[in-house]
Scaffold this motif. Structure first.
Motif, PDB file in Angstrom:
ATOM      1  N   LYS A 118       0.826  -1.199   0.000  1.00  7.06           N
ATOM      2  CA  LYS A 118       0.000   0.000   0.000  1.00  7.06           C
ATOM      3  C   LYS A 118       0.866   1.257   0.000  1.00  7.06           C
ATOM      4  O   LYS A 118       0.600   2.216  -0.727  1.00  7.06           O
ATOM      5  N   MET A 119       1.923   1.232   0.817  1.00  9.80           N
ATOM      6  CA  MET A 119       2.869   2.358   0.853  1.00  9.80           C
ATOM      7  C   MET A 119       3.546   2.530  -0.501  1.00  9.80           C
ATOM      8  O   MET A 119       3.674   3.645  -1.016  1.00  9.80           O
ATOM      9  N   PHE A 120       3.951   1.426  -1.104  1.00 12.29           N
ATOM     10  CA  PHE A 120       4.616   1.477  -2.402  1.00 12.29           C
ATOM     11  C   PHE A 120       3.714   2.117  -3.454  1.00 12.29           C
ATOM     12  O   PHE A 120       4.166   2.948  -4.256  1.00 12.29           O
ATOM     13  N   ASP A 121       2.449   1.738  -3.471  1.00 12.68           N
ATOM     14  CA  ASP A 121       1.522   2.285  -4.466  1.00 12.68           C
ATOM     15  C   ASP A 121       1.453   3.802  -4.397  1.00 12.68           C
ATOM     16  O   ASP A 121       1.477   4.492  -5.433  1.00 12.68           O
TER      17      ASP A 121
ATOM     18  N   PHE B 244      16.319   8.344  -5.648  1.00 10.77           N
ATOM     19  CA  PHE B 244      16.237   7.526  -4.448  1.00 10.77           C
ATOM     20  C   PHE B 244      15.360   8.250  -3.425  1.00 10.77           C
ATOM     21  O   PHE B 244      15.578   9.427  -3.149  1.00 10.77           O
ATOM     22  N   ALA B 245      14.377   7.543  -2.881  1.00  6.19           N
ATOM     23  CA  ALA B 245      13.453   8.170  -1.936  1.00  6.19           C
ATOM     24  C   ALA B 245      13.115   7.209  -0.802  1.00  6.19           C
ATOM     25  O   ALA B 245      12.911   6.004  -1.030  1.00  6.19           O
ATOM     26  N   ILE B 246      13.077   7.761   0.413  1.00 10.36           N
ATOM     27  CA  ILE B 246      12.647   6.994   1.588  1.00 10.36           C
ATOM     28  C   ILE B 246      11.506   7.761   2.240  1.00 10.36           C
ATOM     29  O   ILE B 246      11.716   8.850   2.774  1.00 10.36           O
ATOM     30  N   PRO B 247      10.277   7.234   2.175  1.00 10.61           N
ATOM     31  CA  PRO B 247       9.142   7.952   2.761  1.00 10.61           C
ATOM     32  C   PRO B 247       9.177   7.887   4.287  1.00 10.61           C
ATOM     33  O   PRO B 247       9.445   6.841   4.874  1.00 10.61           O
ATOM     34  N   GLU B 248       8.901   9.019   4.915  1.00  8.44           N
ATOM     35  CA  GLU B 248       8.819   9.071   6.379  1.00  8.44           C
ATOM     36  C   GLU B 248       7.376   8.879   6.841  1.00  8.44           C
ATOM     37  O   GLU B 248       7.091   8.121   7.772  1.00  8.44           O
ATOM     38  N   ARG B 249       6.473   9.575   6.167  1.00  9.15           N
ATOM     39  CA  ARG B 249       5.077   9.528   6.578  1.00  9.15           C
ATOM     40  C   ARG B 249       4.183   9.680   5.354  1.00  9.15           C
ATOM     41  O   ARG B 249       4.440  10.490   4.481  1.00  9.15           O
ATOM     42  N   VAL B 250       3.121   8.891   5.312  1.00  8.40           N
ATOM     43  CA  VAL B 250       2.174   8.940   4.200  1.00  8.40           C
ATOM     44  C   VAL B 250       0.761   9.055   4.756  1.00  8.40           C
ATOM     45  O   VAL B 250       0.367   8.308   5.659  1.00  8.40           O
TER      46      VAL B 250
END
Length: 411
Positions: A84-87, A112-118
């Motif tokens: 779900k996060m990937f989508d 390159f990306a690292i999500p902290e909060r979605v």
């Protein structure tokens, strides 16, 4: 006069300045080391590479290729929350690339990306712990991964193929020093200058002494330039050297080089000292490209020679991946664009072209890999080997005769 001649080499600090109107980013070994460290315990790194060359975009728009990559990656994510996060991240990054991060000048994109909060409510909002992008002078292999660490193989392939080249630009009193790498030129923040005031022209009996004095000053200046080349070149790891300047300076400086650096010299060119980065890059580029083509040819000839002797060399995909599993590969050679599916062991990571679901080495389970050539490249780098992607048309014909892939072995 600059003090580099007396500065201990261990105290020499090198930094670069560069500004390229073509919109490329300068990726260095230090950049790669920083990317290696991108890892968060509970997070995933979104790694994206796209070929943005005009010919590739015409053949297949990046948006279509991106969607295909994302669909394949999504199918491999077992965890529901991670999927779900990937989508959401994939959708967001597609829009960012479309609106903000695409540059028509660059031939490739790395991101390159690292999500902290979605936020999953309404219109998705994303805050990133890390968001880094590079516009590359050379097209990478299209890649999209969602993993614990950044995927660096496409960048490592480019950096392994393109050796750092030192470029010196000089006149009778000054010297500037550049790094040409990955199709880019950047200038070191160190320069050399001769601050001895020039004498006015002598006449009569003094004319001979004046000419002698000029010759001595020119000789001294050239020797100082050589000192810079040796110290900067050793610390920066220059594989090759190119010299530019006015009048006879490039040729005269070439003659002053010690044998070690004469062997690295790939050519000279005419350019004024005040030339900008782009002019330096464009003057050095054909010299470097010719040197790279020659190095490719020499590596290929060495490999074919070892194959003929039936010693320390293999050809063909299956023999090559067997040598890789044994840790024997010193230099991997592969034809540009060559790809092949296969299987990879989940335990020992051995590769095979066979359809067996059980690893012949450790008995572990194997899974299908869409391109084991790319996986092999990654593993070769992990074993501190080299990779030579063969591109010249004449050399590609030779590669085809030997299965499009092979290796020079350590033992």
């Amino acid at each position: 006069m600059s003090t580099i001649a007396t500065l201990p080499e261990e105290e020499l600090q090198l930094s670069l300045l560069g500004d390229d109107e073509r919109g490329y980013d300068f990726v260095t070994a230090e950049t790669i080391e920083q990317l290696r460290k991108l890892s968060f315990p509970e997070a995933r790194v979104f790694s994206l590479y796209l070929d943005m060359t005009p010919e590739r975009l015409k053949d297949a728009p990046w948006t279509i290729r991106y969607d295909h990559l994302a669909e394949n990656m999504r199918a491999q994510i077992a965890d529901k929350d991670s999927r779900k996060m990937f989508d959401v991240v994939a959708e967001n990054i597609k829009e960012l690339v479309r609106n903000e991060y695409g540059r028509p000048q660059a031939r490739g994109l790395a991101l390159f990306a690292i999500p902290e909060r979605v936020s999953f409510k309404g219109k998705h909002k994303i805050k990133y712990d890390v968001f880094i992008h590079y516009h590359l002078p050379e097209a990478p292999v299209d890649t999209l991964l969602w993993d614990k660490t950044a995927e660096l193989t496409p960048l490592l392939m480019q950096m392994d193929e393109h050796e750092p080249t030192g470029v010196v630009l000089a006149d009778g009193q000054h010297g500037r020093f550049f790094l040409y790498y990955l199709g880019e030129a950047a200038e070191y923040t160190i320069s050399e200058w001769d601050d001895v005031a020039q004498r006015t022209r002598a006449v009569g009996m003094g004319a001979h002494n004046h000419e002698q004095w000029l010759a001595e000053q020119r000789k001294r200046h050239l020797r100082h330039l050589v000192g810079f080349i040796e110290k900067i070149g050793r610390q920066a790891g220059w594989r090759w050297l190119a010299i530019g300047g006015v009048d006879q300076i490039p040729e005269d400086l070439s003659k002053e080089l010690p044998k070690t650096w004469r062997d690295k010299l790939i050519g000279t060119f005419a350019l004024p000292l005040e030339a900008n980065y782009n002019q330096v890059r464009d003057a050095a580029a054909p010299l470097v490209q010719a040197a790279e083509a020659q190095a490719e040819k020499e590596t290929l000839e060495a490999w074919i020679g070892l194959l003929a002797q039936k010693t320390k060399a293999v050809s063909g995909l299956e023999e090559t991946v067997q040598a890789l599993q044994q840790g024997r590969i010193q230099t991997l050679l592969a034809a540009a664009g060559y790809a092949h599916d296969g299987r990879e062991c989940q335990q020992c990571h051995a590769l095979t072209t066979m359809e067996d679901e059980t690893c012949p080495y450790c008995g572990g389970e194997t899974v299908r890999v869409t391109d084991i050539v790319n996986t092999a490249v990654t593993q070769v780098f992990g074993q501190n080997g080299r990779v030579e992607i063969v591109r010249h048309p004449d050399n590609l014909a030779l590669m085809q005769q030997h299965g499009n892939i092979g290796a020079i072995l350590r033992f």
